[in-house]
Write a protein that holds these residues in place. Structure first.
Motif, PDB file in Angstrom:
ATOM      1  N   MET A 147      10.387  66.509  19.971  1.00  0.00           N
ATOM      2  CA  MET A 147      11.251  67.592  19.608  1.00  0.00           C
ATOM      3  C   MET A 147      11.489  67.538  18.105  1.00  0.00           C
ATOM      4  SD  MET A 147      15.197  68.431  20.842  1.00  0.00           S
ATOM      5  CE  MET A 147      15.123  67.187  22.056  1.00  0.00           C
ATOM      6  N   ALA A 148      11.216  68.610  17.394  1.00  0.00           N
ATOM      7  CA  ALA A 148      11.413  68.652  15.946  1.00  0.00           C
ATOM      8  C   ALA A 148      12.559  69.597  15.604  1.00  0.00           C
ATOM      9  CB  ALA A 148      10.140  69.107  15.253  1.00  0.00           C
ATOM     10  N   ILE A 149      13.482  69.088  14.819  1.00  0.00           N
ATOM     11  CA  ILE A 149      14.635  69.850  14.370  1.00  0.00           C
ATOM     12  C   ILE A 149      14.643  69.785  12.854  1.00  0.00           C
ATOM     13  CG2 ILE A 149      17.153  70.003  14.426  1.00  0.00           C
ATOM     14  CD1 ILE A 149      16.786  68.273  17.127  1.00  0.00           C
ATOM     15  N   ALA A 153      13.746  65.508  -0.940  1.00  0.00           N
ATOM     16  CA  ALA A 153      13.374  66.576  -0.009  1.00  0.00           C
ATOM     17  C   ALA A 153      14.563  67.482   0.297  1.00  0.00           C
ATOM     18  CB  ALA A 153      12.821  65.989   1.281  1.00  0.00           C
ATOM     19  N   LYS A 154      14.331  68.790   0.238  1.00  0.00           N
ATOM     20  CA  LYS A 154      15.357  69.778   0.551  1.00  0.00           C
ATOM     21  C   LYS A 154      15.563  69.909   2.054  1.00  0.00           C
ATOM     22  CE  LYS A 154      14.460  72.616  -3.497  1.00  0.00           C
ATOM     23  NZ  LYS A 154      14.094  73.957  -3.975  1.00  0.00           N
ATOM     24  N   ALA A 155      14.548  69.574   2.818  1.00  0.00           N
ATOM     25  CA  ALA A 155      14.625  69.644   4.277  1.00  0.00           C
ATOM     26  C   ALA A 155      13.792  68.512   4.860  1.00  0.00           C
ATOM     27  CB  ALA A 155      14.128  70.992   4.787  1.00  0.00           C
ATOM     28  N   VAL A 156      14.260  67.966   5.965  1.00  0.00           N
ATOM     29  CA  VAL A 156      13.538  66.915   6.677  1.00  0.00           C
ATOM     30  C   VAL A 156      13.554  67.278   8.160  1.00  0.00           C
ATOM     31  CG1 VAL A 156      14.061  65.107   4.996  1.00  0.00           C
ATOM     32  CG2 VAL A 156      15.621  65.485   6.909  1.00  0.00           C
ATOM     33  N   GLU A 157      12.721  66.597   8.931  1.00  0.00           N
ATOM     34  CA  GLU A 157      12.710  66.818  10.369  1.00  0.00           C
ATOM     35  C   GLU A 157      13.241  65.594  11.084  1.00  0.00           C
ATOM     36  OE1 GLU A 157       8.918  68.089  11.842  1.00  0.00           O
ATOM     37  OE2 GLU A 157       9.211  70.114  11.059  1.00  0.00           O
ATOM     38  N   GLY A 158      13.874  65.837  12.208  1.00  0.00           N
ATOM     39  CA  GLY A 158      14.384  64.758  13.017  1.00  0.00           C
ATOM     40  C   GLY A 158      14.324  65.124  14.485  1.00  0.00           C
ATOM     41  N   THR A 159      14.712  64.169  15.319  1.00  0.00           N
ATOM     42  CA  THR A 159      14.718  64.392  16.756  1.00  0.00           C
ATOM     43  C   THR A 159      16.021  63.890  17.348  1.00  0.00           C
ATOM     44  OG1 THR A 159      13.694  62.253  17.215  1.00  0.00           O
ATOM     45  CG2 THR A 159      12.204  64.125  16.921  1.00  0.00           C
ATOM     46  N   GLY A 160      16.288  64.309  18.556  1.00  0.00           N
ATOM     47  CA  GLY A 160      17.474  63.880  19.283  1.00  0.00           C
ATOM     48  C   GLY A 160      17.948  64.987  20.192  1.00  0.00           C
ATOM     49  N   GLU A 199      22.635  61.940  17.853  1.00  0.00           N
ATOM     50  CA  GLU A 199      21.313  61.316  17.980  1.00  0.00           C
ATOM     51  C   GLU A 199      20.395  61.740  16.837  1.00  0.00           C
ATOM     52  OE1 GLU A 199      19.669  62.055  21.854  1.00  0.00           O
ATOM     53  OE2 GLU A 199      21.387  61.131  22.862  1.00  0.00           O
ATOM     54  N   LEU A 200      20.517  62.979  16.408  1.00  0.00           N
ATOM     55  CA  LEU A 200      19.727  63.468  15.276  1.00  0.00           C
ATOM     56  C   LEU A 200      20.068  62.679  14.015  1.00  0.00           C
ATOM     57  CD1 LEU A 200      17.835  65.571  13.919  1.00  0.00           C
ATOM     58  CD2 LEU A 200      19.871  67.020  13.666  1.00  0.00           C
ATOM     59  N   PHE A 201      21.357  62.449  13.753  1.00  0.00           N
ATOM     60  CA  PHE A 201      21.769  61.681  12.578  1.00  0.00           C
ATOM     61  C   PHE A 201      21.277  60.240  12.674  1.00  0.00           C
ATOM     62  CE2 PHE A 201      25.729  64.459  11.536  1.00  0.00           C
ATOM     63  CZ  PHE A 201      24.903  65.468  11.102  1.00  0.00           C
ATOM     64  N   ALA A 202      21.305  59.669  13.868  1.00  0.00           N
ATOM     65  CA  ALA A 202      20.799  58.302  14.058  1.00  0.00           C
ATOM     66  C   ALA A 202      19.300  58.254  13.782  1.00  0.00           C
ATOM     67  CB  ALA A 202      21.100  57.811  15.466  1.00  0.00           C
ATOM     68  N   ASP A 203      18.583  59.281  14.212  1.00  0.00           N
ATOM     69  CA  ASP A 203      17.142  59.349  13.951  1.00  0.00           C
ATOM     70  C   ASP A 203      16.873  59.487  12.451  1.00  0.00           C
ATOM     71  OD1 ASP A 203      14.285  59.693  14.797  1.00  0.00           O
ATOM     72  OD2 ASP A 203      14.604  61.674  13.899  1.00  0.00           O
ATOM     73  N   LEU A 204      17.636  60.324  11.773  1.00  0.00           N
ATOM     74  CA  LEU A 204      17.460  60.472  10.321  1.00  0.00           C
ATOM     75  C   LEU A 204      17.686  59.147   9.605  1.00  0.00           C
ATOM     76  CD1 LEU A 204      19.240  63.865   9.533  1.00  0.00           C
ATOM     77  CD2 LEU A 204      16.796  63.435   9.772  1.00  0.00           C
ATOM     78  N   ASP A 221      14.467  71.625  20.346  1.00  0.00           N
ATOM     79  CA  ASP A 221      13.274  71.826  19.542  1.00  0.00           C
ATOM     80  C   ASP A 221      13.325  73.196  18.865  1.00  0.00           C
ATOM     81  OD1 ASP A 221      10.747  71.269  18.501  1.00  0.00           O
ATOM     82  OD2 ASP A 221       9.723  72.184  20.197  1.00  0.00           O
ATOM     83  N   GLY A 222      13.084  73.214  17.565  1.00  0.00           N
ATOM     84  CA  GLY A 222      13.083  74.460  16.816  1.00  0.00           C
ATOM     85  C   GLY A 222      14.422  74.829  16.204  1.00  0.00           C
ATOM     86  N   ASP A 223      15.481  74.089  16.546  1.00  0.00           N
ATOM     87  CA  ASP A 223      16.788  74.359  15.953  1.00  0.00           C
ATOM     88  C   ASP A 223      16.772  74.023  14.467  1.00  0.00           C
ATOM     89  OD1 ASP A 223      18.052  75.299  18.218  1.00  0.00           O
ATOM     90  OD2 ASP A 223      19.034  73.405  18.693  1.00  0.00           O
ATOM     91  N   SER A 224      17.732  74.601  13.760  1.00  0.00           N
ATOM     92  CA  SER A 224      17.906  74.331  12.343  1.00  0.00           C
ATOM     93  C   SER A 224      19.333  73.828  12.122  1.00  0.00           C
ATOM     94  CB  SER A 224      17.668  75.604  11.535  1.00  0.00           C
ATOM     95  OG  SER A 224      17.918  75.367  10.171  1.00  0.00           O
ATOM     96  N   VAL A 225      19.443  72.691  11.442  1.00  0.00           N
ATOM     97  CA  VAL A 225      20.743  72.102  11.131  1.00  0.00           C
ATOM     98  C   VAL A 225      20.902  72.111   9.613  1.00  0.00           C
ATOM     99  CG1 VAL A 225      22.112  69.979  11.198  1.00  0.00           C
ATOM    100  CG2 VAL A 225      20.778  70.681  13.212  1.00  0.00           C
TER     101      VAL A 225
END
Length: 100
Positions: free
Chosen positions: A1-3, A18-25, A30-35, A80-84
């Motif tokens: 899953m890519a966010i 980087a202005k944008a990165v990808e993460g999962t969760g 969980e996304l912040f932990a992945d980052l 997947d596909g969300d933008s934060v």
């Protein structure tokens, strides 16, 4: 899953500019932990462990343009596909004085 996570200028030192990165969760937490696994130190700037890992007071996080504080906070589900978007709260301005 890519966010996609949009990073504000002040935090780009953690993402090598980087202005944008990808993460999962499955949640924002969980996304912040992945980052954190790829961008050490960034999670500490976003959440406050002393307050049960809630968002820091002056950090705003938006999921697809919705403020997560009005959703489920850090436990808000992501897909997947969300933008934060992470935005630091900005305050200030000139103090106006009046003369009599």
């Amino acid at each position: 899953m890519a966010i996609e996570v949009r990073i504000p200028t002040i935090l780009r030192t953690y993402t090598d500019g980087a202005k944008a990165v990808e993460g999962t969760g499955d949640t924002i937490s969980e996304l912040f932990a992945d980052l954190e696994t790829r961008h050490a130190g960034i999670r500490e700037r976003l959440v406050d462990p002393a307050k049960g890992n809630e968002l820091r007071r002056f950090v705003n996080v938006y999921l697809n343009d919705e403020d997560i504080r009005f959703l489920d906070g850090i436990t808000t589900k992501v897909a997947d596909g969300d933008s934060v978007t992470i935005l630091p709260a900005v305050a200030g301005g000139a103090l106006e004085t009046h003369q009599a």
